[in-house]
Write an enzyme that holds these catalytic residues in place. Structure first.
Site, PDB file in Angstrom:
ATOM      1  CG  HIS A  10       6.328 -15.909  23.986  1.00  0.00           C
ATOM      2  ND1 HIS A  10       6.956 -15.637  22.822  1.00  0.00           N
ATOM      3  CD2 HIS A  10       5.198 -15.375  23.738  1.00  0.00           C
ATOM      4  CE1 HIS A  10       6.373 -14.971  21.871  1.00  0.00           C
ATOM      5  NE2 HIS A  10       5.175 -14.821  22.612  1.00  0.00           N
ATOM      6  CB  CYS A  12      -0.165 -31.396  35.694  1.00  0.00           C
ATOM      7  SG  CYS A  12      -0.997 -32.736  35.558  1.00  0.00           S
ATOM      8  CE1 TYR A  40       9.813 -25.748  23.966  1.00  0.00           C
ATOM      9  CE2 TYR A  40       8.526 -27.410  23.153  1.00  0.00           C
ATOM     10  CZ  TYR A  40       8.688 -25.975  23.276  1.00  0.00           C
ATOM     11  OH  TYR A  40       8.091 -25.288  22.622  1.00  0.00           O
ATOM     12  CB  THR A  74      11.879  -9.331  18.584  1.00  0.00           C
ATOM     13  OG1 THR A  74      10.908 -10.175  17.996  1.00  0.00           O
ATOM     14  CG2 THR A  74      11.624  -7.942  18.768  1.00  0.00           C
TER      15      THR A  74
HETATM   16  P1  OAD Z   1      13.450 -14.704  15.912  1.00  0.00           P
HETATM   17  O1  OAD Z   1      14.301 -15.792  15.607  1.00  0.00           O
HETATM   18  O2  OAD Z   1      12.192 -14.482  15.008  1.00  0.00           O
HETATM   19  O3  OAD Z   1      14.035 -13.193  15.801  1.00  0.00           O
HETATM   20  C1  OAD Z   1      15.356 -12.848  15.952  1.00  0.00           C
HETATM   21  C2  OAD Z   1      15.888 -11.768  15.748  1.00  0.00           C
HETATM   22  O4  OAD Z   1      17.088 -11.342  16.373  1.00  0.00           O
HETATM   23  C3  OAD Z   1      15.971 -11.343  14.093  1.00  0.00           C
HETATM   24  O5  OAD Z   1      15.410 -10.212  13.684  1.00  0.00           O
HETATM   25  C4  OAD Z   1      17.643 -11.228  14.091  1.00  0.00           C
HETATM   26  O6  OAD Z   1      17.744 -10.398  13.077  1.00  0.00           O
HETATM   27  C5  OAD Z   1      17.948 -10.719  15.325  1.00  0.00           C
HETATM   28  N1  OAD Z   1      19.199 -10.867  15.791  1.00  0.00           N
HETATM   29  C6  OAD Z   1      20.328 -12.086  15.539  1.00  0.00           C
HETATM   30  N2  OAD Z   1      21.266 -11.935  16.340  1.00  0.00           N
HETATM   31  C7  OAD Z   1      21.313 -10.621  16.835  1.00  0.00           C
HETATM   32  C8  OAD Z   1      21.970  -9.882  17.898  1.00  0.00           C
HETATM   33  N3  OAD Z   1      23.482 -10.320  18.107  1.00  0.00           N
HETATM   34  N4  OAD Z   1      21.622  -8.818  18.408  1.00  0.00           N
HETATM   35  C9  OAD Z   1      20.393  -8.380  18.204  1.00  0.00           C
HETATM   36  N5  OAD Z   1      19.525  -8.801  17.382  1.00  0.00           N
HETATM   37  C10 OAD Z   1      20.005 -10.041  16.699  1.00  0.00           C
HETATM   38  O7  OAD Z   1      13.025 -14.480  17.368  1.00  0.00           O
HETATM   39  P2  OAD Z   1      11.768 -13.561  18.139  1.00  0.00           P
HETATM   40  O8  OAD Z   1      11.469 -12.667  17.569  1.00  0.00           O
HETATM   41  O9  OAD Z   1      12.180 -13.626  19.566  1.00  0.00           O
HETATM   42  O10 OAD Z   1       7.626 -18.085  20.441  1.00  0.00           O
HETATM   43  O11 OAD Z   1      10.572 -14.802  17.979  1.00  0.00           O
HETATM   44  C11 OAD Z   1       9.419 -14.581  18.620  1.00  0.00           C
HETATM   45  C12 OAD Z   1       8.752 -15.838  19.202  1.00  0.00           C
HETATM   46  O12 OAD Z   1       8.721 -16.761  17.909  1.00  0.00           O
HETATM   47  C13 OAD Z   1       9.547 -16.495  19.946  1.00  0.00           C
HETATM   48  O13 OAD Z   1       9.167 -16.173  21.407  1.00  0.00           O
HETATM   49  C14 OAD Z   1       9.157 -18.052  19.916  1.00  0.00           C
HETATM   50  C15 OAD Z   1       9.008 -17.882  18.395  1.00  0.00           C
HETATM   51  O14 OAD Z   1       8.289 -18.751  18.007  1.00  0.00           O
HETATM   52  C16 OAD Z   1       7.301 -19.144  20.795  1.00  0.00           C
HETATM   53  O15 OAD Z   1       8.013 -20.360  20.756  1.00  0.00           O
HETATM   54  C17 OAD Z   1       5.710 -19.109  21.385  1.00  0.00           C
END
Ligand code: OAD
Length: 252
Positions: free
Chosen positions: A122, A130, A71, A195
């Protein structure tokens, strides 16, 4: 931009112009153009790593130092990034009454672009809490220190370890975020941006919005778990597609 995409941009602009309640759900893809790596896919943060080894309370309990090292590195990386055009467009739209932004991102770039009232599903990588939940400390507070001189950083109230203020797998989404996000599914347009829609309950919000009668759309260069269920798919990067939609709105 293909003709089909141009048509979809115009169709979304029309829907947005007519809507009085707009909700946008964002994920890591919205920050990709800022240089923040996504979690999944090529170059993704979870590639070659099990999320369960980093983003769970069990992983932290077993080895807080190495979870914090990850992190601390992410915080340093994000501190060097700036919001991109997608964040800027959403910040402009957020000044409209009836606009709500729910984000799964912990990077704080929506806020840095000027979006107020962001519903953080999230948590935030800039918050800490803490680990022992000592009585003297608030649940979460902001600490921008980069890098921390000591890992895990000590709680200023009890000296025990601090934890990152993000929601880990297996933890519950903060109650106020859930409440506000569910309320935001009652809208005219629900737009999903960047996402993979693989993590619940965030991914279920679009389905809930559709059930409540919202027009649903997605901006993502790749198809996702949600694409087939939505009314409109705009295949392309958020920083380009949202810029186009914003200009189409301005031209109306
Ligand atoms: P992901 O990494 O799962 O997905 C990212 C998405 O962004 C994919 O569908 C890509 O195709 C898309 N992408 C990439 N470049 C892009 C661009 N320039 N414009 C638009 N889209 C693009 O990320 P999240 O869906 O956010 O949680 O992941 C959800 C959660 O999983 C996160 O919040 C995190 C992770 O584990 C925790 O850590 C609790």
């Amino acid at each position: 931009m293909t003709d089909a995409l141009e048509e979809s941009v115009a169709a979304l602009a029309e829907r947005l112009a007519a809507a009085s309640r707009i909700t946008v759900l964002t994920g890591a893809g919205v920050s990709a153009a800022s240089g923040v790596p996504t979690y999944r896919g090529s170059g993704g943060l979870w590639r070659g790593r099990r999320a369960e080894d980093i983003a769970t309370p069990e992983a932290f309990a077993a080895d807080p130092g190495s979870v914090w090292a990850w992190y601390d590195e992410r915080r340093a990386e994000i501190a060097r990034c700036v919001p991109n055009r997608a964040h800027e467009v959403l910040a402009t739209w957020s000044r409209r009454p009836g606009f709500r932004l729910v984000t799964q991102n912990v990077d704080g770039l929506h806020e840095r672009a000027g979006t107020e009232g962001v519903i953080r599903f999230h948590g935030s990588i800039w918050d800490v809490g803490c680990w022992d939940r000592c009585a003297a400390s608030p649940r979460r507070w902001r600490d921008d220190t980069v890098p921390f001189p000591e890992l895990p950083p000590p709680c200023p109230h009890c000296g025990g370890p601090l934890r990152p203020g993000v929601v880990w797998f297996g933890e519950v989404i903060p109650g106020d975020a859930i409440e506000r996000a569910v309320a935001a599914t009652a809208c005219d347009v629900f737009l999903v941006v960047g996402t993979s829609a693989q993590v619940h309950p965030a991914a279920g919000l679009a389905v809930e919005a559709a059930r409540s009668g919202a027009f649903t759309a997605e901006v993502n260069p790749d198809a996702t778990a949600l694409s087939a269920a939505l009314d409109l798919v705009l295949p392309g990067p958020a920083e380009e597609v949202l810029d186009r939609v914003d200009r189409a709105l301005a031209d109306r």
